[in-house]
Design an enzyme around this catalytic site. Structure first.
Site, PDB file in Angstrom:
ATOM      1  N   SER A   1      -3.092 -35.000 -47.036  1.00  0.00           N
ATOM      2  CA  SER A   1      -3.539 -34.797 -47.527  1.00  0.00           C
ATOM      3  C   SER A   1      -3.396 -33.196 -48.670  1.00  0.00           C
ATOM      4  CB  SER A   1      -4.701 -33.089 -46.935  1.00  0.00           C
ATOM      5  OG  SER A   1      -3.873 -33.045 -46.106  1.00  0.00           O
ATOM      6  N   ASN A   2      -2.056 -32.763 -47.948  1.00  0.00           N
ATOM      7  CA  ASN A   2      -1.239 -32.483 -49.537  1.00  0.00           C
ATOM      8  C   ASN A   2      -0.677 -33.017 -50.693  1.00  0.00           C
ATOM      9  OD1 ASN A   2      -1.139 -29.777 -48.553  1.00  0.00           O
ATOM     10  ND2 ASN A   2       2.065 -29.815 -47.947  1.00  0.00           N
TER      11      ASN A   2
ATOM     12  N   GLN B   1      12.100 -39.273 -42.774  1.00  0.00           N
ATOM     13  CA  GLN B   1      12.130 -39.020 -41.722  1.00  0.00           C
ATOM     14  C   GLN B   1      10.865 -39.812 -41.539  1.00  0.00           C
ATOM     15  OE1 GLN B   1      11.546 -37.207 -43.863  1.00  0.00           O
ATOM     16  NE2 GLN B   1       9.871 -35.322 -43.324  1.00  0.00           N
TER      17      GLN B   1
ATOM     18  N   TYR C   1       2.064 -25.905 -30.187  1.00  0.00           N
ATOM     19  CA  TYR C   1       0.536 -26.869 -30.247  1.00  0.00           C
ATOM     20  C   TYR C   1       1.485 -27.766 -28.697  1.00  0.00           C
ATOM     21  CZ  TYR C   1      -1.433 -31.011 -32.307  1.00  0.00           C
ATOM     22  OH  TYR C   1      -2.636 -31.787 -32.681  1.00  0.00           O
TER      23      TYR C   1
END
Ligand code: NAD
Ligand code: UDP
Length: 324
Positions: A191-192, A211, A147
């Protein structure tokens, strides 16, 4: 002279692409939404299908495109780590061949073309916050490289097509953006956490949750992208687009728990490889050149996103990959 433009949005059925399509259709433009539906579904744009100025095309950007348009927003690419790592070679092809195909098309029909790049071009940054001049700290052989390096190569192609062929380009580097219509099973953190909270499942914090990320609400993002596309040709970017308010992942989990009133508990899971430790956009350039800064802060954006997640039936969504 008519202000109506013919506009292609690749990845137009995705989370951000569908909001771009909606905005452009509402502004009266003639919009072609192109998507292979890898990480999205038609329901994201179903409400646009009966508009005369909207058209949906199933196509994969790794194959050449032949359309006549005035502008292109190139947004096709899986964006969630679980999805882009599922078939990393395809992810790289989507970024690189997708860029070549839209740039070739832009060159042929003299269209302006905007690339949806990413904060991932900075990798795991050792400069904080990240200005556009920072060249990044990407592991070129890691799990995220398909990515990160794909998006970096796409930026290179955009600037080379501009220098070599005079293509009129724009490049925006998008930082974590969230909002209604995120795929409930895309595995991204917002979303999780919201899906888990609503379902009463454990909230999965990866690592110790120290983080950081800086979360931008989708309406702010769409506005910035439109301004960038329509700004002066002298300013092509790259420009950071994001909300500089930075939170730890644990703080995000706590806010989601508070706002949903869930009884879910926070549990820790292993931190994925190469997970950036911190991320915060320096948006000085966007403020100066686009007169833009985010209007919607995390609490309000999360409330709106939670309302949307509560309004949908998760069983109507197909998990794009087993990696969520
Ligand atoms: P998304 O996964 O919801 O949307 C991506 C869309 O591209 C999907 O509809 C998918 O089906 C489509 N697609 C994937 N591969 C394709 C291919 N080969 N051909 C045609 N269509 C293809 O993700 P999103 O969050 O809406 O991201 C949109 C763009 O913005 C992506 O390019 C992403 O890299 C970029 N971006 C997003 C964020 C963010 O936080 N949301 C951050 C940085 C960059
Ligand atoms: N994350 C997490 N739990 C999850 C999903 C993600 O703690 O269920 C963490 C992930 O490890 C990362 C951050 O949240 O540190 C943002 O992850 P996301 O996949 O949304 O985006 P990215 O890492 O690409 O910024």
């Amino acid at each position: 002279m008519s202000q109506i433009k013919r506009i292609l949005v690749t990845g137009g059925a995705g989370f951000l692409g569908s909001h771009m399509c909606e905005r452009l259709v509402n502004d009266g433009h003639d919009v072609v939404c192109l998507d292979n539906f890898f990480t999205s579904q038609k329901s994201n744009v179903a409400h646009l299908l009966d508009h005369q100025n909207f058209e949906l095309v199933r196509h994969d950007v790794t194959h050449p495109l032949w359309l006549e348009v005035d502008e292109i927003y190139n947004m096709a690419c899986p964006a969630a780590p679980g999805h882009y790592q599922y078939n990393p070679i395809k992810t790289m092809k989507t970024s690189v061949m997708g860029a070549i195909n839209v740039l070739g098309m832009a060159k042929r029909c003299n269209a302006k073309v905007l690339q949806a790049s990413t904060s991932e071009v900075y990798g795991d940054p050792d400069v904080h916050p990240q200005p556009e001049s920072y060249r990044g700290n990407v592991n070129p052989i890691g799990l995220r490289a398909c990515y990160d390096e794909g998006k970096r190569a796409a930026e290179t192609l955009f600037f080379d097509y501009m220098r070599q062929n005079g293509v009129n380009i724009r490049v925006v580097r998008i930082f974590n953006t969230y909002g209604p219509r995120m795929h409930p099973f895309d595995g991204r953190v917002v979303s999780n956490f919201i899906r888990q909270a609503i379902a009463g499942e454990d909230i999965t914090v990866f690592g110790d949750g120290s983080q950081t990320r800086s979360f931008c609400y989708r309406d702010d993002l769409v506005e910035a992208i439109i301004r960038m596309m329509n700004g002066p040709d002298e300013f092509v970017g790259p420009v950071n687009i994001g909300n500089p308010n930075e939170f730890t992942i644990r703080e995000l989990a706590e806010q989601v728990i508070e706002l949903t009133g869930t009884k879910s508990r926070i549990i820790e899971k292993p931190l994925p490889a190469d997970d950036p430790k911190q991320r915060q956009p320096d948006i000085t350039l966007a403020k100066e050149k686009l007169g833009w800064e985010p209007q919607i802060q995390l609490r309000e954006g999360l409330q709106r996103t939670i309302e949307w997640f509560q309004s949908v039936d998760f069983s109507n969504f197909r998990a794009p990959t087993p990696n969520y």
